[in-house]
Scaffold this active site. Structure first.
Site, PDB file in Angstrom:
ATOM      1  N   SER A  40       0.874  -1.181   0.000  1.00 51.69           N
ATOM      2  CA  SER A  40       0.000   0.000   0.000  1.00 51.69           C
ATOM      3  C   SER A  40       0.906   1.224   0.000  1.00 51.69           C
ATOM      4  CB  SER A  40      -0.887  -0.008   1.246  1.00 51.69           C
ATOM      5  OG  SER A  40      -0.101   0.113   2.413  1.00 51.69           O
ATOM      6  N   GLU A 159      -3.826  -2.775   9.514  1.00 52.53           N
ATOM      7  CA  GLU A 159      -2.995  -3.358  10.574  1.00 52.53           C
ATOM      8  C   GLU A 159      -3.621  -3.137  11.945  1.00 52.53           C
ATOM      9  OE1 GLU A 159       1.031  -1.822  10.068  1.00 52.53           O
ATOM     10  OE2 GLU A 159       0.728  -1.856   7.899  1.00 52.53           O
ATOM     11  N   GLU A 200       2.357  -9.492   6.604  1.00 49.73           N
ATOM     12  CA  GLU A 200       3.282  -9.123   7.679  1.00 49.73           C
ATOM     13  C   GLU A 200       3.310 -10.157   8.801  1.00 49.73           C
ATOM     14  OE1 GLU A 200       2.724  -4.996   8.713  1.00 49.73           O
ATOM     15  OE2 GLU A 200       3.445  -4.386   6.745  1.00 49.73           O
ATOM     16  N   ASP A 237      -3.184   0.734  11.971  1.00 49.43           N
ATOM     17  CA  ASP A 237      -2.801   1.463  10.763  1.00 49.43           C
ATOM     18  C   ASP A 237      -3.992   1.324   9.831  1.00 49.43           C
ATOM     19  OD1 ASP A 237      -1.872   2.639   8.519  1.00 49.43           O
ATOM     20  OD2 ASP A 237      -0.126   1.345   8.229  1.00 49.43           O
ATOM     21  N   GLU A 278      -2.565   5.159  12.918  1.00 52.22           N
ATOM     22  CA  GLU A 278      -1.698   5.580  11.804  1.00 52.22           C
ATOM     23  C   GLU A 278      -2.545   5.815  10.564  1.00 52.22           C
ATOM     24  OE1 GLU A 278       1.538   2.791  11.184  1.00 52.22           O
ATOM     25  OE2 GLU A 278       1.669   3.321   9.066  1.00 52.22           O
ATOM     26  N   ASP A 303       1.990   8.423   7.748  1.00 54.54           N
ATOM     27  CA  ASP A 303       2.840   7.543   6.939  1.00 54.54           C
ATOM     28  C   ASP A 303       2.728   7.957   5.470  1.00 54.54           C
ATOM     29  OD1 ASP A 303       4.131   5.485   5.646  1.00 54.54           O
ATOM     30  OD2 ASP A 303       2.743   3.912   6.234  1.00 54.54           O
ATOM     31  N   HIS A 355       9.444  -1.213   8.884  1.00 53.82           N
ATOM     32  CA  HIS A 355       9.673  -2.162   7.793  1.00 53.82           C
ATOM     33  C   HIS A 355       8.670  -1.868   6.669  1.00 53.82           C
ATOM     34  CE1 HIS A 355       6.199  -5.062   8.996  1.00 53.82           C
ATOM     35  NE2 HIS A 355       5.866  -3.814   9.156  1.00 53.82           N
ATOM     36  N   LYS A 378       8.066  -0.670  13.894  1.00 54.63           N
ATOM     37  CA  LYS A 378       7.045  -1.562  13.330  1.00 54.63           C
ATOM     38  C   LYS A 378       7.774  -2.603  12.505  1.00 54.63           C
ATOM     39  CE  LYS A 378       3.660  -0.189  10.740  1.00 54.63           C
ATOM     40  NZ  LYS A 378       2.593   0.501   9.965  1.00 54.63           N
TER      41      LYS A 378
HETATM   42  C1  2PG Z   1       2.504   0.606   6.217  1.00 57.67           C
HETATM   43  C2  2PG Z   1       3.379  -0.475   5.647  1.00 57.67           C
HETATM   44  C3  2PG Z   1       4.181  -1.264   6.625  1.00 57.67           C
HETATM   45  P1  2PG Z   1       3.340  -1.180   3.171  1.00 57.67           P
HETATM   46  O1  2PG Z   1       1.514   1.006   5.583  1.00 57.67           O
HETATM   47  O2  2PG Z   1       2.783   1.150   7.265  1.00 57.67           O
HETATM   48  O3  2PG Z   1       3.439  -1.870   7.637  1.00 57.67           O
HETATM   49  O4  2PG Z   1       2.758  -1.248   4.666  1.00 57.67           O
HETATM   50  O5  2PG Z   1       4.780  -1.564   3.260  1.00 57.67           O
HETATM   51  O6  2PG Z   1       2.509  -2.141   2.370  1.00 57.67           O
HETATM   52  O7  2PG Z   1       3.180   0.237   2.711  1.00 57.67           O
HETATM   53 MG    MG Z   2       1.247   2.676   7.193  1.00 51.56          MG
END
Ligand code: 2PG
Ligand code: MG
Length: 420
Positions: A40, A159, A200, A237, A278, A303, A355, A378
């Protein structure tokens, strides 16, 4: 610490998708680093270069690897690996000189391998290059229930995490969260909800909404004999960019304005010990973010909104965020990620080192988390190699700190979780 050679190659990430790995060889030591990738991803992230042809469903990295082996190898040869800023500036200069760029995946592999090679050459632990006196471990946010783009179940929130704050050491906190993970597995099995896992490593049960997920987490914490809220908090998240379309959010069958979504968060906060949310709003919904402080009285972590970019982080601080996710591959170089951390610090924001959903077994994000003094990390569930590599690296760093190790959980809990 002169760089004598750089080699790139394709390796697979934890999703079975190609990614870039680079080895930087120096006179005094060499190191290898592989780059993670998101599922995402935010629109404003640094762009990774994918081949887009029929191989690997378009996800190949042949061109990015070739950029490492040819242009980058040639340009950084003879440079000092200990001068991270100069190496990263050279990478960015090359990137800008070519259309459509060399790829953030090519850049970051070399940037991080340079950092690790410099640490080897100096015979130092990598985190020491960022902060010689670091003694603090981050609080892990463990993603025990996967949904959204990370799972094939009906859960829209990406998440659902546990945050073991109320413990004296990182290792005790990790144990409590891992026992909770196993207790959750037992509950899911008993109720026939499915024990398959998502990207994950967290379970991806057949549940319909985030209320069910949060209820399950509270029950798992209790079954593992811990106290929800006092010892182990919860975090979400929402990855709300994924729920957003033409000015509205879609969640559990309802179409909502940002204000209505904020009301949903407000009611969740009354029911569950949520220490942070988040991406409660979409990546460009700055107005939505600005409505959060009144309604979402907990940690508000950006994020997709901030994408490890110093300028966007400064703006987010004035728009209701209390913390930021730092993912080096959203930026492209380690120097850029370091600047994002500095911007967060200057704005008084909490730092969450993270991560990606597509990971490798590299553990360097743990070293960066410690070197940055990140309050949180995370790294997914406490299961599967690419996730535990990070937690295991933190266990080793904690051991190396000995009696001087600091676990900030209880202090953060007293201050109100992730709310800076
Ligand atoms: C997030 C991440 C990591 P992705 O959205 O925070 O948990 O997901 O790496 O798919 O963006
Ligand atoms: Mg995120």
């Amino acid at each position: 610490m002169k760089i004598i050679g750089v080699t790139g190659r394709m390796v697979l990430d934890s999703r079975g998708v190609p990614t870039v790995e680079a080895t930087v060889r120096c006179e005094k030591g060499s190191a290898t680093a592989a780059v993670p990738a998101g599922t995402s991803t935010g629109r404003h992230e640094a762009k990774e270069l994918r081949d887009g042809d029929e191989r690997w469903n378009g996800q190949g990295v042949k061109k990015a690897v070739s950029h490492v082996n040819v242009e980058i190898a040639h340009a950084v040869q003879g440079m000092d690996a200990a001068d991270q800023t100069a190496v990263d500036a050279k990478l960015l200069e090359l990137d800008a000189s070519k259309k459509p760029g060399l790829g953030a995946n090519a850049l970051l592999a070399v940037s991080v391998a340079t950092f690790l090679a410099a640490a080897r050459g100096k015979r130092k632990e990598p985190w020491r290059l960022l902060d010689e006196d670091a003694k603090r471990l981050p609080v892990p946010m463990l993603n025990l229930i996967n949904g959204g783009a990370h799972a094939r179940n009906g859960l829209e929130v990406q998440e659902c995490m546990v945050v073991p704050l109320g413990f004296d050491t990182f290792s005790e906190a990790l144990r409590a969260a891992t026992e909770t993970y196993h207790a959750l597995g037992g509950i899911l099995e008993e109720r026939n909800l499915g024990t398959a896992v998502g990207l994950e490593g967290g379970f991806s049960p057949q549940i319909e909404n985030h209320h069910e997920a949060l209820d399950l987490l509270v029950q798992a914490i209790e079954r593992a004999k811990y106290r929800p809220g006092e010892q182990i908090g919860l975090a979400l998240d929402v990855a709300a960019t994924e729920l957003y379309n033409e000015g509205a959010y879609k969640l559990t069958g309802h179409t909502m304005t940002a204000e209505q979504l904020a009301i949903e968060y407000e009611s969740l906060l009354q029911q569950y010990p949520l220490v942070s949310v988040e991406d409660p709003f979409a990546e460009d919904d700055w107005d939505g973010w600005r409505t959060t402080p009144d309604r979402v009285r907990t940690g508000r972590i950006a994020d997709d909104l901030t994408v490890t970019d110093a300028k966007r982080i400064e703006r987010a601080a004035g728009s209701g965020a209390t913390g930021v996710i730092i993912k080096p591959n959203q930026n492209g170089t380690l120097t850029g990620a370091n600047a994002a951390v500095s911007a967060a610090r200057q704005s008084g924001l909490t730092v969450v080192a993270s991560h990606r959903s597509g990971e490798t077994t590299d553990g360097w994000i743990a070293d960066l988390a410690v070197g940055w003094g990140a309050e949180f990390v995370k790294a997914g569930a406490p299961a599967r190699g690419e996730r535990v590599a990070k937690y295991n690296r933190l266990l080793a760093i904690e051991q190396a700190f000995g009696s001087q190790a600091v676990y900030p959980g209880p202090k953060l809990l007293a201050e109100g979780g992730t709310d800076a």
